[in-house]
Write a protein that holds these residues in place. Structure first.
Motif, PDB file in Angstrom:
ATOM      1  N   ASN A 281      41.284  31.520  35.550  1.00  0.00           N
ATOM      2  CA  ASN A 281      40.507  32.209  36.600  1.00  0.00           C
ATOM      3  C   ASN A 281      40.831  33.701  36.659  1.00  0.00           C
ATOM      4  O   ASN A 281      40.958  34.279  37.743  1.00  0.00           O
ATOM      5  N   VAL A 282      40.952  34.332  35.504  1.00  0.00           N
ATOM      6  CA  VAL A 282      41.387  35.723  35.442  1.00  0.00           C
ATOM      7  C   VAL A 282      40.419  36.656  36.164  1.00  0.00           C
ATOM      8  O   VAL A 282      40.826  37.527  36.940  1.00  0.00           O
ATOM      9  N   LYS A 283      39.122  36.507  35.920  1.00  0.00           N
ATOM     10  CA  LYS A 283      38.144  37.420  36.522  1.00  0.00           C
ATOM     11  C   LYS A 283      38.194  37.375  38.051  1.00  0.00           C
ATOM     12  O   LYS A 283      38.211  38.407  38.716  1.00  0.00           O
ATOM     13  N   GLN A 284      38.208  36.154  38.605  1.00  0.00           N
ATOM     14  CA  GLN A 284      38.214  36.022  40.052  1.00  0.00           C
ATOM     15  C   GLN A 284      39.514  36.536  40.650  1.00  0.00           C
ATOM     16  O   GLN A 284      39.517  37.205  41.690  1.00  0.00           O
ATOM     17  N   ARG A 285      40.625  36.254  39.997  1.00  0.00           N
ATOM     18  CA  ARG A 285      41.915  36.731  40.500  1.00  0.00           C
ATOM     19  C   ARG A 285      41.996  38.253  40.468  1.00  0.00           C
ATOM     20  O   ARG A 285      42.542  38.882  41.383  1.00  0.00           O
ATOM     21  N   ALA A 286      41.436  38.863  39.419  1.00  0.00           N
ATOM     22  CA  ALA A 286      41.435  40.321  39.338  1.00  0.00           C
ATOM     23  C   ALA A 286      40.597  40.928  40.452  1.00  0.00           C
ATOM     24  O   ALA A 286      40.991  41.922  41.079  1.00  0.00           O
ATOM     25  N   GLN A 287      39.453  40.330  40.733  1.00  0.00           N
ATOM     26  CA  GLN A 287      38.607  40.837  41.816  1.00  0.00           C
ATOM     27  C   GLN A 287      39.291  40.648  43.163  1.00  0.00           C
ATOM     28  O   GLN A 287      39.293  41.560  44.001  1.00  0.00           O
ATOM     29  N   ASP A 288      39.869  39.477  43.375  1.00  0.00           N
ATOM     30  CA  ASP A 288      40.546  39.210  44.656  1.00  0.00           C
ATOM     31  C   ASP A 288      41.683  40.202  44.888  1.00  0.00           C
ATOM     32  O   ASP A 288      41.897  40.669  46.014  1.00  0.00           O
ATOM     33  N   ALA A 289      42.431  40.526  43.821  1.00  0.00           N
ATOM     34  CA  ALA A 289      43.554  41.458  43.960  1.00  0.00           C
ATOM     35  C   ALA A 289      43.054  42.852  44.322  1.00  0.00           C
ATOM     36  O   ALA A 289      43.650  43.536  45.171  1.00  0.00           O
ATOM     37  N   TRP A 290      41.958  43.290  43.696  1.00  0.00           N
ATOM     38  CA  TRP A 290      41.419  44.614  44.023  1.00  0.00           C
ATOM     39  C   TRP A 290      40.901  44.652  45.455  1.00  0.00           C
ATOM     40  O   TRP A 290      41.152  45.619  46.193  1.00  0.00           O
ATOM     41  N   LEU A 291      40.195  43.610  45.866  1.00  0.00           N
ATOM     42  CA  LEU A 291      39.662  43.574  47.236  1.00  0.00           C
ATOM     43  C   LEU A 291      40.784  43.600  48.270  1.00  0.00           C
ATOM     44  O   LEU A 291      40.683  44.285  49.294  1.00  0.00           O
ATOM     45  N   ALA A 292      41.860  42.869  48.005  1.00  0.00           N
ATOM     46  CA  ALA A 292      42.998  42.874  48.928  1.00  0.00           C
ATOM     47  C   ALA A 292      43.607  44.268  49.015  1.00  0.00           C
ATOM     48  O   ALA A 292      43.948  44.749  50.110  1.00  0.00           O
ATOM     49  N   ALA A 293      43.736  44.948  47.866  1.00  0.00           N
ATOM     50  CA  ALA A 293      44.283  46.307  47.868  1.00  0.00           C
ATOM     51  C   ALA A 293      43.362  47.263  48.597  1.00  0.00           C
ATOM     52  O   ALA A 293      43.821  48.155  49.331  1.00  0.00           O
ATOM     53  N   ALA A 294      42.051  47.089  48.426  1.00  0.00           N
ATOM     54  CA  ALA A 294      41.088  47.959  49.108  1.00  0.00           C
ATOM     55  C   ALA A 294      41.171  47.784  50.626  1.00  0.00           C
ATOM     56  O   ALA A 294      41.157  48.766  51.378  1.00  0.00           O
ATOM     57  N   GLU A 295      41.279  46.540  51.083  1.00  0.00           N
ATOM     58  CA  GLU A 295      41.361  46.299  52.530  1.00  0.00           C
ATOM     59  C   GLU A 295      42.648  46.884  53.108  1.00  0.00           C
ATOM     60  O   GLU A 295      42.644  47.453  54.207  1.00  0.00           O
ATOM     61  N   ARG A 296      43.756  46.735  52.377  1.00  0.00           N
ATOM     62  CA  ARG A 296      45.011  47.324  52.856  1.00  0.00           C
ATOM     63  C   ARG A 296      44.906  48.847  52.927  1.00  0.00           C
ATOM     64  O   ARG A 296      45.376  49.471  53.884  1.00  0.00           O
ATOM     65  N   SER A 297      44.282  49.436  51.917  1.00  0.00           N
ATOM     66  CA  SER A 297      44.175  50.889  51.867  1.00  0.00           C
ATOM     67  C   SER A 297      43.299  51.415  52.989  1.00  0.00           C
ATOM     68  O   SER A 297      43.628  52.408  53.644  1.00  0.00           O
ATOM     69  N   ILE A 298      42.187  50.757  53.224  1.00  0.00           N
ATOM     70  CA  ILE A 298      41.303  51.186  54.312  1.00  0.00           C
ATOM     71  C   ILE A 298      42.010  51.063  55.652  1.00  0.00           C
ATOM     72  O   ILE A 298      41.902  51.933  56.523  1.00  0.00           O
TER      73      ILE A 298
END
Length: 334
Positions: A281-298
């Protein structure tokens, strides 16, 4: 278009999940592109920025793109201004093999022949006759008398042919724009956050051995790469010009044969990947990790800045669409 899923193993596996390439859009046929398009050169700004916000907190997202004109120089005053006032820069999504430098060095002897087909097979042996017949004139046009490539796996031969085709068309997949963004971030000393996931390998030597012995279901990748070069060169020029001018609407209007997904599937569906529990599930995990980082940053910063490939922004299941579904406001550039 191409990224390497196993850089630490030096396998050079072409994987395009996280490359800054065109996003496939349902729209007019690529054949509608004007013939003999003249590529824009000189200094160009690229597209405007997407704005993701919640209250007074804003994440600005710049859409990377390739291929672009070889002689184009990118500079965006808007990007420079946003980076200067940002508290954090999010690197693009991705995945890195986690085996360690010294352990990787021990694998170097096993890399000999890694790009070759198992059992000495040639492209003629493993490709359907009609696909091989299409390969021959394209090879002659872009690669000349390169007999060695006939023994490479289709996915590697396709990558070499595609890059040669881009070069003849005056286009490049080089990371010049990304390098310029990184330089701006360093100049302003902005905190940089890695968003890529790390992929653990149970037994790197066995993974390498499994790869060399196993076949890849990469005929579809090869076939669609040929289709790109047969039908899409002029449309690539149109898209490159559209990005250089910041005309996102024009990019949306040109569809093309999407070899990226087929090439991704050839890698991610291979036996040597299936045997690695940490590589699922590499693609989904990569997207989930970016989204989590984006939410933390915002949540933590007044202003943040990120770069994504247009495929991650405009394609099906886009990253910003996911943020919008989570309650963030997303405004596209005009």
């Amino acid at each position: 278009m191409v990224r390497h899923l196993l850089p630490a193993l030096c396998l050079a596996l072409p994987l395009s999940c996280w490359s800054q390439t065109e996003a496939p859009m349902p729209a007019a046929a690529a054949s509608e592109a004007a013939p003999e398009t003249i590529l824009l050169v000189g200094q160009r700004p690229g597209p405007g920025l997407w704005k993701v916000s919640k209250g007074d907190h804003v994440l600005w997202v710049f859409g990377m793109y390739a291929p672009l004109p070889e002689k184009m120089e990118w500079r965006s005053q808007q990007v420079e201004a946003i980076v200067a006032q940002s508290q954090e820069f999010l690197l693009p999504p991705g995945a890195h093999a986690n085996i360690g430098f010294w352990r990787g060095l021990t694998l170097l002897p096993g890399l000999i022949g890694v790009k070759k087909n198992p059992d000495g097979a040639t492209l003629r042996d493993i490709l359907p006759a009609d696909v091989y017949a299409r390969w021959q004139p394209l090879k002659a046009r872009y690669l000349g008398k390169d007999d060695g490539i006939e023994r490479e796996r289709p996915i590697f031969a396709a990558q070499t042919l595609y890059q040669a085709g881009l070069k003849q068309a005056g286009l490049t997949n080089s990371g010049a724009v990304r390098a310029k963004v990184d330089a701006i971030v360093r100049q302003h000393k902005v905190k940089t956050t890695e968003t890529a996931i790390k992929l653990d390998i149970d037994n790197a030597a066995r993974a390498l051995s499994d790869f060399k012995k196993s076949a890849l279901a990469d005929t579809a990748c090869f076939d669609k790469t040929l289709a790109r070069l047969e039908t899409d060169i002029e449309a690539m020029r149109v898209r490159a010009n559209a990005w250089a001018k910041g005309d996102i609407a024009a990019i949306r209007q040109l569809s093309y044969p999407d070899q990226d997904s087929a090439c991704d599937d050839a890698v991610l569906g291979a036996d040597f990947v299936k045997n690695q529990p940490g590589w699922q599930n590499v693609k989904q995990r990569a997207q989930d990790a970016w989204l989590a980082a984006a939410e933390r940053s915002i949540g933590s910063n007044d202003t943040s800045f990120a770069i994504l490939g247009l495929a991650e922004i405009l394609g099906p299941g886009g990253y910003l669409t996911a943020l919008q579904a989570r309650g963030y406001q997303v405004d596209s550039p005009e």
